[in-house]
Write an enzyme that holds these catalytic residues in place. Structure first.
Site, PDB file in Angstrom:
ATOM      1  N   GLY A  14      16.287  10.609  40.102  1.00  0.00           N
ATOM      2  CA  GLY A  14      16.682   9.390  39.404  1.00  0.00           C
ATOM      3  C   GLY A  14      16.260   9.394  37.952  1.00  0.00           C
ATOM      4  N   SER A  16      18.116  10.246  35.102  1.00  0.00           N
ATOM      5  CA  SER A  16      19.124  10.185  34.048  1.00  0.00           C
ATOM      6  C   SER A  16      18.988   8.920  33.209  1.00  0.00           C
ATOM      7  CB  SER A  16      20.534  10.255  34.646  1.00  0.00           C
ATOM      8  OG  SER A  16      20.786   9.128  35.467  1.00  0.00           O
ATOM      9  N   ASN A  92      11.364   9.280  42.366  1.00  0.00           N
ATOM     10  CA  ASN A  92      11.624   8.078  41.595  1.00  0.00           C
ATOM     11  C   ASN A  92      12.944   7.395  41.937  1.00  0.00           C
ATOM     12  OD1 ASN A  92      11.400   6.297  39.058  1.00  0.00           O
ATOM     13  ND2 ASN A  92      13.283   7.455  38.655  1.00  0.00           N
ATOM     14  N   SER A 145       5.746   0.356  43.965  1.00  0.00           N
ATOM     15  CA  SER A 145       5.934  -0.952  43.348  1.00  0.00           C
ATOM     16  C   SER A 145       4.753  -1.844  43.691  1.00  0.00           C
ATOM     17  CB  SER A 145       7.227  -1.599  43.856  1.00  0.00           C
ATOM     18  OG  SER A 145       7.346  -2.928  43.408  1.00  0.00           O
ATOM     19  N   TYR A 158      12.824  -4.498  50.993  1.00  0.00           N
ATOM     20  CA  TYR A 158      12.321  -3.622  49.928  1.00  0.00           C
ATOM     21  C   TYR A 158      10.804  -3.488  50.032  1.00  0.00           C
ATOM     22  CZ  TYR A 158      11.347  -2.098  45.093  1.00  0.00           C
ATOM     23  OH  TYR A 158      10.910  -1.432  43.987  1.00  0.00           O
ATOM     24  N   ALA A 160       8.838  -3.910  52.659  1.00  0.00           N
ATOM     25  CA  ALA A 160       8.448  -3.137  53.840  1.00  0.00           C
ATOM     26  C   ALA A 160       8.633  -1.645  53.599  1.00  0.00           C
ATOM     27  CB  ALA A 160       9.273  -3.592  55.047  1.00  0.00           C
ATOM     28  N   LYS A 162       8.637  -0.084  50.667  1.00  0.00           N
ATOM     29  CA  LYS A 162       7.665   0.385  49.686  1.00  0.00           C
ATOM     30  C   LYS A 162       6.276   0.542  50.309  1.00  0.00           C
ATOM     31  CE  LYS A 162       9.754   1.190  45.797  1.00  0.00           C
ATOM     32  NZ  LYS A 162       9.761   2.566  45.256  1.00  0.00           N
ATOM     33  N   ILE A 191       8.953  -3.488  34.946  1.00  0.00           N
ATOM     34  CA  ILE A 191       9.060  -2.740  33.700  1.00  0.00           C
ATOM     35  C   ILE A 191      10.535  -2.776  33.279  1.00  0.00           C
ATOM     36  CG2 ILE A 191       8.650  -0.562  32.527  1.00  0.00           C
ATOM     37  CD1 ILE A 191       6.091  -1.617  33.705  1.00  0.00           C
TER      38      ILE A 191
END
Length: 251
Positions: A14, A16, A92, A145, A158, A160, A162, A191
């Site tokens: 990830g 780019s 990532n 995160s 999300y 759970a 992470k 961010i």
């Protein structure tokens, strides 16, 4: 000489755009040949590669679906052929993170998140492992995160996933330590990157007001943490989860 003292090829998924692109540039600055991995957006990936080369670094772009087993195996082999064996892996890549009321979350909602944060990291680790073992060590950094501490009801799937992702970090740290491989998580707060371009300024202001350091984080903050964890200075750091959020998740 092992990877612990000599920068080897770094594969960043990830990368780019967003955090991944900045991490790729930072690791290239540190001396790593860098594999810029993307699923779509070849032009953006090539722009990251061009930026790295303009500063004297080494980089190549690679298209791959890192949730597909055959694609991951082929990716790691291609990177090794073009840049050298992967001894630094930065996990990532992410996907959509829809907000769903927890009373309405479906099993598919959970599977979608687990695919990115459990399946993909597992495939990548397993594909990179033989070269790391052969070279006597390596570095794996997962981008997590701080959502785990924030307890946001509409982000249950999300969150759970992470949490599960960092559990993998701890297990892999114990399992791969004897091979000289360190495994850590960098857990950013919010961010802002390209995909946040439409977020109202007052939303960022409100968020920053709740951050003890009273500012939003920037991608370089995350890249610096990754750079440390893959450096010789972090050779005795493993199984950790470093939050990069200005203290936002403090109780």
């Amino acid at each position: 000489m092992t990877h612990a003292t000599t920068p080897g090829t770094a594969l960043i998924t990830g990368s780019s755009r967003g955090l991944g692109a900045v991490i790729a540039q930072r690791l290239a600055d540190d001396g790593h040949p860098v594999a810029v991995v993307y699923r779509s957006g070849a032009q953006a990936a090539e722009a990251v590669v061009a930026g790295i080369r303009a500063k004297g670094g080494t980089a190549e772009a690679f298209a791959a679906d890192v949730t597909d087993e055959a694609a991951v195996t082929a990716l790691v082999a291609e990177v090794a052929d073009r840049l050298g064996p992967v001894t630094t892996l930065v996990v990532n890549a992410t996907g959509p993170q829809p907000e769903v009321d927890p009373t309405e979350v479906t099993w598919q909602d959970h599977l979608d998140q687990l695919t990115f944060f459990v399946k993909s990291p597992t495939l990548l680790m397993q594909a990179a492992l033989p070269a790391m073992r052969e070279r006597g060590g390596g570095r794996i950094v997962q981008i997590g995160s701080d959502v785990i501490e924030r307890v946001l009801p509409d982000m249950s799937a999300y969150t759970a996933a992470k949490a599960a992702q960092h559990s993998l970090t701890e297990i892999w740290a114990r399992a791969l330590g004897p091979d000289g491989i360190t495994v850590n998580t960098v857990a950013p707060g919010w961010i802002p990157v390209e995909r946040h371009a439409d977020v109202p300024a007052d939303a960022m202001t409100a968020y920053a007001a709740d951050v003890p350091l009273r500012r939003m984080g920037v991608p370089d903050d995350v890249a610096a943490a990754v750079s440390y964890l893959v450096s010789p200075q972090a050779a005795f750091v493993t199984g950790e989860r470093i939050r990069v959020n200005g203290g936002h998740a403090l109780g």
